[in-house]
Design a protein around this motif. Structure first.
Motif, short mmCIF file in Angstrom:
data_model
loop_
_atom_site.label_atom_id
_atom_site.label_comp_id
_atom_site.label_asym_id
_atom_site.label_seq_id
_atom_site.Cartn_x
_atom_site.Cartn_y
_atom_site.Cartn_z
N SER A 2 0.84 -1.19 0.00
CA SER A 2 0.00 0.00 0.00
C SER A 2 0.88 1.24 0.00
O SER A 2 1.84 1.32 0.76
CB SER A 2 -0.87 -0.04 1.26
OG SER A 2 -1.69 1.09 1.29
N SER A 40 -2.31 2.66 -7.60
CA SER A 40 -3.46 3.44 -8.06
C SER A 40 -3.02 4.69 -8.80
O SER A 40 -3.65 5.11 -9.77
CB SER A 40 -4.34 3.84 -6.87
OG SER A 40 -4.86 2.70 -6.26
N GLN A 49 -13.10 1.71 -8.23
CA GLN A 49 -13.71 1.07 -7.06
C GLN A 49 -15.01 1.74 -6.67
O GLN A 49 -15.77 1.20 -5.89
CB GLN A 49 -12.76 1.15 -5.88
CG GLN A 49 -11.58 0.23 -6.00
CD GLN A 49 -10.84 0.16 -4.68
OE1 GLN A 49 -11.33 -0.37 -3.69
NE2 GLN A 49 -9.65 0.72 -4.66
N ASP A 109 -9.60 -1.67 -11.19
CA ASP A 109 -9.11 -1.38 -9.85
C ASP A 109 -9.91 -2.22 -8.86
O ASP A 109 -11.06 -1.92 -8.58
CB ASP A 109 -9.28 0.13 -9.55
CG ASP A 109 -8.53 0.55 -8.31
OD1 ASP A 109 -8.01 -0.32 -7.60
OD2 ASP A 109 -8.48 1.77 -8.05
N GLU A 110 -9.31 -3.31 -8.39
CA GLU A 110 -9.96 -4.19 -7.40
C GLU A 110 -11.35 -4.63 -7.84
O GLU A 110 -12.33 -4.42 -7.11
CB GLU A 110 -10.09 -3.44 -6.07
CG GLU A 110 -8.79 -3.11 -5.44
CD GLU A 110 -8.40 -4.14 -4.42
OE1 GLU A 110 -8.84 -5.31 -4.54
OE2 GLU A 110 -7.66 -3.77 -3.51
N ALA A 112 -13.15 -7.00 -5.20
CA ALA A 112 -13.27 -6.65 -3.78
C ALA A 112 -14.75 -6.54 -3.40
O ALA A 112 -15.56 -6.10 -4.20
CB ALA A 112 -12.56 -5.33 -3.51
N ARG A 117 -18.05 -13.02 -7.71
CA ARG A 117 -16.62 -12.97 -8.01
C ARG A 117 -16.36 -13.83 -9.25
O ARG A 117 -15.64 -13.44 -10.17
CB ARG A 117 -15.87 -13.51 -6.80
CG ARG A 117 -14.39 -13.62 -6.98
CD ARG A 117 -13.76 -14.03 -5.65
NE ARG A 117 -12.36 -14.38 -5.81
CZ ARG A 117 -11.95 -15.58 -6.20
NH1 ARG A 117 -12.81 -16.54 -6.46
NH2 ARG A 117 -10.65 -15.81 -6.34
N PHE A 143 -5.33 -6.30 -8.06
CA PHE A 143 -6.13 -7.35 -7.41
C PHE A 143 -5.51 -7.66 -6.06
O PHE A 143 -4.40 -8.18 -6.02
CB PHE A 143 -6.08 -8.65 -8.22
CG PHE A 143 -6.63 -8.57 -9.61
CD1 PHE A 143 -7.94 -8.96 -9.88
CD2 PHE A 143 -5.83 -8.16 -10.68
CE1 PHE A 143 -8.43 -8.92 -11.18
CE2 PHE A 143 -6.32 -8.12 -11.97
CZ PHE A 143 -7.63 -8.49 -12.22
N HIS A 144 -6.21 -7.37 -4.99
CA HIS A 144 -5.69 -7.84 -3.71
C HIS A 144 -6.06 -9.30 -3.47
O HIS A 144 -5.43 -9.99 -2.69
CB HIS A 144 -6.19 -6.95 -2.57
CG HIS A 144 -5.43 -5.65 -2.50
ND1 HIS A 144 -6.00 -4.46 -2.13
CD2 HIS A 144 -4.14 -5.37 -2.80
CE1 HIS A 144 -5.09 -3.51 -2.20
NE2 HIS A 144 -3.96 -4.03 -2.62
N ASP A 145 -7.06 -9.75 -4.20
CA ASP A 145 -7.53 -11.14 -4.17
C ASP A 145 -6.52 -12.01 -4.93
O ASP A 145 -6.49 -12.04 -6.15
CB ASP A 145 -8.92 -11.13 -4.84
CG ASP A 145 -9.53 -12.50 -5.01
OD1 ASP A 145 -8.81 -13.49 -4.81
OD2 ASP A 145 -10.72 -12.56 -5.33
N ARG A 188 -6.06 -13.07 -8.90
CA ARG A 188 -4.89 -12.60 -9.64
C ARG A 188 -4.23 -13.77 -10.36
O ARG A 188 -3.92 -13.71 -11.54
CB ARG A 188 -3.92 -11.95 -8.66
CG ARG A 188 -2.85 -11.12 -9.33
CD ARG A 188 -1.71 -10.83 -8.38
NE ARG A 188 -2.15 -10.20 -7.13
CZ ARG A 188 -1.46 -10.26 -6.00
NH1 ARG A 188 -0.30 -10.91 -5.94
NH2 ARG A 188 -1.90 -9.67 -4.92
#
Lengths: 261, 227
Positions: free
Chosen positions: B43, B48, B93, B170-171, B174, B181, B202-204, B208
């Motif tokens: 982060s 972004s 997002q 962007d995500e 989420a 999903r 992708f934080h997932d 990803r």
């Protein structure tokens, strides 16, 4: 895949206006292409309304040109053209939406008459056609057909503003000047008006120049944005770029001063 | 399709002592048609920021960002507007819409903007909303009052309505449940199969791994953050 339009609809070249020693606006230049919506923001006294009035032919600039791509003769400088020519242009190709609807309406004439009058000014003579078109436009701006014979004095603020828009757009202009079109309206009425304006801009392929101090309005309506301070343009660019990544100190201050809801 | 060449970004905060913050330096990145590249990094690494530079809502101070023959760093606003309308899609997002506009019209709008007739645009919007499990009784309402997950799905439907040759995500997964999903991942795979070049955050991790062909660690371009 990408092609660039050859000619701007409006080309503003070094427009300057002084009030005595005081600067109204200074050396403003930009091009507006067909279908584009440009926002002009800045605090009161920054010169945005002066600029708008110079572009729309309401004020003679001290210097500079305002070149409009006319249907008949191609690009013409509207500052140097004759008064009758400019007046014709303002009836056929331009529209001007005032902040206060009463400045853009005839308050003693019925709603239908307000819209019909513009049609007659460009040569319409058949009463039935004029009335049909007026009723159609009242419907497009969501004014009930039963109100066609009522005077705007009996309308609410939001209805007056929508009537002013109908009166302005009925002749199919190509360029609309708007001076704080949502100013003075409550928020729910503003939303309705924004929705309406956006639909009209898209469906009629209009170009528009909107002067406002409301950054939320420009984010939703304008493709491009110009920030003015003390009569000068301090920054211009894509609307979301200027709002998300402002470069000039004044634009940064302006954007960071908005209260989050 | 998407080509970044020696891209750099600084922020100058004029009202906070004119602080100059160097955020990204020397970014090189190339995404081919049908390829999906994930931006990774801690982060604050600038994922972004880089995404917004590619979309053109952040200015870029150096280098070139080429998409479909346009260099966003040099382009005029109207070229970027046209690029965004026809070539470059962005699923952010957050949903940002004119209040009062029905969900169906929100989703159909990108198609209307490229000249698709109303009927065809609405048909595509209905099919996407159905796929993303937005109940039909909500379609005529404005999405501003929807739950976070519903808004995000409306945003995704809108983002995938027009088949853009390039997309930024962007995500996208989420705050979605497993079923939705899956729908979103299928939409991404479908777009890739049609040749869309995609850059995503992708934080997932499982998502990803499934849809991305490569990962780029943005911290490598962050001055003061690179190891």
């Amino acid at each position: 895949m990408i092609h660039v339009d050859p000619l701007p609809l409006l080309s503003v070249q070094g427009v300057t206006k002084h009030y005595g020693a005081h600067i109204g606006c200074a050396d403003v230049s930009f091009d507006l292409y067909p279908g584009e919506v440009m926002g002009i923001v800045g605090e009161s006294g920054s010169g945005k309304s002066t600029l708008l009035n110079c572009m729309a032919g309401h004020l003679p600039p001290d210097a500079g040109g305002v070149v409009f791509d006319t249907r008949a003769d191609g690009p013409r400088d509207t500052v140097t053209m004759s008064e009758p020519e400019r007046r014709m242009l303002s009836r056929t190709d331009w529209a001007f939406v005032h902040q206060h609807a009463r400045d853009g309406l005839r308050m003693g004439v019925s709603a239908g008459g307000n819209v019909g009058e513009r049609l007659m000014a460009v040569g319409a003579r058949h009463y039935g056609d004029i009335r049909d078109k007026a009723t159609d436009w009242l419907d497009r701006v969501e004014i009930d057909a039963s109100r066609v014979d009522d005077r705007p004095t009996t309308f609410s603020g939001g209805m007056k503003q929508r009537l002013q828009i109908a009166r302005n757009l009925v002749t199919g202009p190509r360029l609309v000047f708007m001076d704080e079109p949502t100013g003075g309206l409550d928020v729910s009425v503003q939303a309705r008006l924004l929705d309406l304006l956006r639909g009209l801009v898209r469906d009629m392929g209009l170009s528009a120049i909107i002067v406002t101090h409301d950054l939320a309005v420009v984010r939703l309506l304008a493709d491009r944005l110009m920030v003015m301070k003390s009569g000068r343009v301090v920054e211009s660019g894509l609307t979301d770029q200027v709002l998300d990544d402002p470069q000039h100190a004044y634009s940064q201050l302006l954007v960071s001063s908005v209260l989050q809801v | 399709m998407i080509e970044l060449n020696n891209v750099a970004k600084t922020f100058t905060l004029h009202n906070q002592g004119s602080a100059v913050i160097e955020v990204l330096r020397g970014v090189f990145l190339s995404v081919a048609q049908g390829e999906c590249v994930a931006l990774t990094g801690a982060s604050g690494a600038g994922k972004s920021t880089l995404m917004r530079m590619i979309y053109g809502n952040y200015l870029t101070q150096g280098g070139a960002i080429r998409i479909g023959g346009v260099d966003l760093v040099q382009a005029e606003p109207r070229e970027i507007i046209r690029l965004r309308r026809e070539v470059l899609g962005y699923v952010s997002q957050f949903l940002r819409v004119v209040p009062r506009v029905p969900t169906l019209d929100v989703v159909a709008e990108p198609l209307r903007a490229v000249g698709v007739p109303p009927d065809a645009a609405l048909a595509r919007a209905r099919s996407l909303l159905q796929q993303l499990n937005i109940p039909e009784r909500l379609w005529t309402l404005s999405p501003t009052t929807f739950s976070g997950g519903e808004q995000q799905r409306v945003n995704i439907a809108r983002g995938f309505a027009h088949p853009y040759p390039a997309m930024l995500l962007d995500e996208p997964t989420a705050s979605l449940d497993a079923a939705n999903r899956e729908v979103v991942l299928a939409l991404i795979e479908e777009a890739k199969a049609q040749g869309t070049a995609i850059i995503g955050i992708f934080h997932d991790e499982a998502a990803r791994a499934r849809v991305c062909d490569r990962e780029i660690d943005v911290s490598g371009f962050t001055p003061g953050m690179a190891a």
